[in-house]
Design a protein around this motif. Structure first.
Motif, PDB file in Angstrom:
ATOM      1  N   HIS A  45       0.856  -1.179   0.000  1.00 41.16           N
ATOM      2  CA  HIS A  45       0.000   0.000   0.000  1.00 41.16           C
ATOM      3  C   HIS A  45       0.894   1.233   0.000  1.00 41.16           C
ATOM      4  O   HIS A  45       2.003   1.197   0.534  1.00 41.16           O
ATOM      5  CB  HIS A  45      -0.956   0.004   1.198  1.00 41.16           C
ATOM      6  N   PRO A  46       0.450   2.320  -0.613  1.00 45.44           N
ATOM      7  CA  PRO A  46       1.289   3.515  -0.688  1.00 45.44           C
ATOM      8  C   PRO A  46       1.389   4.216   0.663  1.00 45.44           C
ATOM      9  O   PRO A  46       0.422   4.260   1.428  1.00 45.44           O
ATOM     10  CB  PRO A  46       0.573   4.400  -1.714  1.00 45.44           C
ATOM     11  N   TYR A  66      14.782  -0.308   3.526  1.00 48.60           N
ATOM     12  CA  TYR A  66      14.698   0.024   4.951  1.00 48.60           C
ATOM     13  C   TYR A  66      13.445  -0.584   5.576  1.00 48.60           C
ATOM     14  O   TYR A  66      13.492  -1.147   6.664  1.00 48.60           O
ATOM     15  CB  TYR A  66      14.701   1.548   5.109  1.00 48.60           C
ATOM     16  N   PHE A  67      12.319  -0.471   4.888  1.00 53.38           N
ATOM     17  CA  PHE A  67      11.045  -0.948   5.435  1.00 53.38           C
ATOM     18  C   PHE A  67      10.771  -2.421   5.143  1.00 53.38           C
ATOM     19  O   PHE A  67       9.799  -2.978   5.647  1.00 53.38           O
ATOM     20  CB  PHE A  67       9.881  -0.105   4.894  1.00 53.38           C
ATOM     21  N   GLU A  68      11.619  -3.063   4.355  1.00 58.22           N
ATOM     22  CA  GLU A  68      11.377  -4.426   3.891  1.00 58.22           C
ATOM     23  C   GLU A  68      11.062  -5.417   5.013  1.00 58.22           C
ATOM     24  O   GLU A  68      10.111  -6.186   4.923  1.00 58.22           O
ATOM     25  CB  GLU A  68      12.591  -4.899   3.096  1.00 58.22           C
ATOM     26  N   ASP A  69      11.847  -5.432   6.057  1.00 62.12           N
ATOM     27  CA  ASP A  69      11.660  -6.401   7.146  1.00 62.12           C
ATOM     28  C   ASP A  69      11.098  -5.772   8.410  1.00 62.12           C
ATOM     29  O   ASP A  69      11.187  -6.358   9.483  1.00 62.12           O
ATOM     30  CB  ASP A  69      12.994  -7.082   7.462  1.00 62.12           C
ATOM     31  N   MET A  70      10.507  -4.600   8.291  1.00 61.53           N
ATOM     32  CA  MET A  70      10.031  -3.878   9.462  1.00 61.53           C
ATOM     33  C   MET A  70       8.539  -4.128   9.684  1.00 61.53           C
ATOM     34  O   MET A  70       7.771  -4.235   8.732  1.00 61.53           O
ATOM     35  CB  MET A  70      10.292  -2.385   9.263  1.00 61.53           C
ATOM     36  N   ASP A  71       8.158  -4.221  10.955  1.00 62.35           N
ATOM     37  CA  ASP A  71       6.745  -4.317  11.314  1.00 62.35           C
ATOM     38  C   ASP A  71       6.119  -2.936  11.119  1.00 62.35           C
ATOM     39  O   ASP A  71       6.515  -1.974  11.768  1.00 62.35           O
ATOM     40  CB  ASP A  71       6.608  -4.763  12.766  1.00 62.35           C
ATOM     41  N   LEU A  72       5.174  -2.842  10.225  1.00 63.10           N
ATOM     42  CA  LEU A  72       4.601  -1.539   9.882  1.00 63.10           C
ATOM     43  C   LEU A  72       3.231  -1.313  10.499  1.00 63.10           C
ATOM     44  O   LEU A  72       2.346  -0.734   9.878  1.00 63.10           O
ATOM     45  CB  LEU A  72       4.535  -1.392   8.365  1.00 63.10           C
ATOM     46  N   THR A  73       3.044  -1.744  11.738  1.00 66.27           N
ATOM     47  CA  THR A  73       1.760  -1.494  12.388  1.00 66.27           C
ATOM     48  C   THR A  73       1.592  -0.016  12.712  1.00 66.27           C
ATOM     49  O   THR A  73       0.481   0.477  12.811  1.00 66.27           O
ATOM     50  CB  THR A  73       1.629  -2.321  13.678  1.00 66.27           C
TER      51      THR A  73
END
Length: 73
Positions: free
Chosen positions: A3-4, A48-55
């Motif tokens: 998602h953007p 940078y965001f590839e393996d990050m929890d984006l809650t």
């Protein structure tokens, strides 16, 4: 699924390079043109965001101009 997410880039010129810095997270990239610097920043942010929890989304910075007094050269 993707998602953007809208982030903020600050662009500066440093020598022959155009430098693009993301203001929400500590990620910076560069290129020989504005378009290349932004493309490189997008790629760096994706990694940078590839393996990050984006809650939680990164906080949007408050942008405010400031004026300071500097001595005359």
């Amino acid at each position: 699924m993707t998602h953007p997410v809208r982030l903020t880039a600050a662009i500066t010129h440093e020598g022959p390079w155009v430098v693009a810095r993301c203001l929400e997270v500590d990620v910076t990239s560069q290129g020989s043109s504005l378009d290349q610097a932004l493309d490189n920043l997008r790629e760096a942010l994706a990694l940078y965001f590839e393996d990050m929890d984006l809650t939680e989304r990164p906080a949007t910075p408050i942008l405010a101009p400031i004026t300071i007094e500097l001595p005359q050269p």
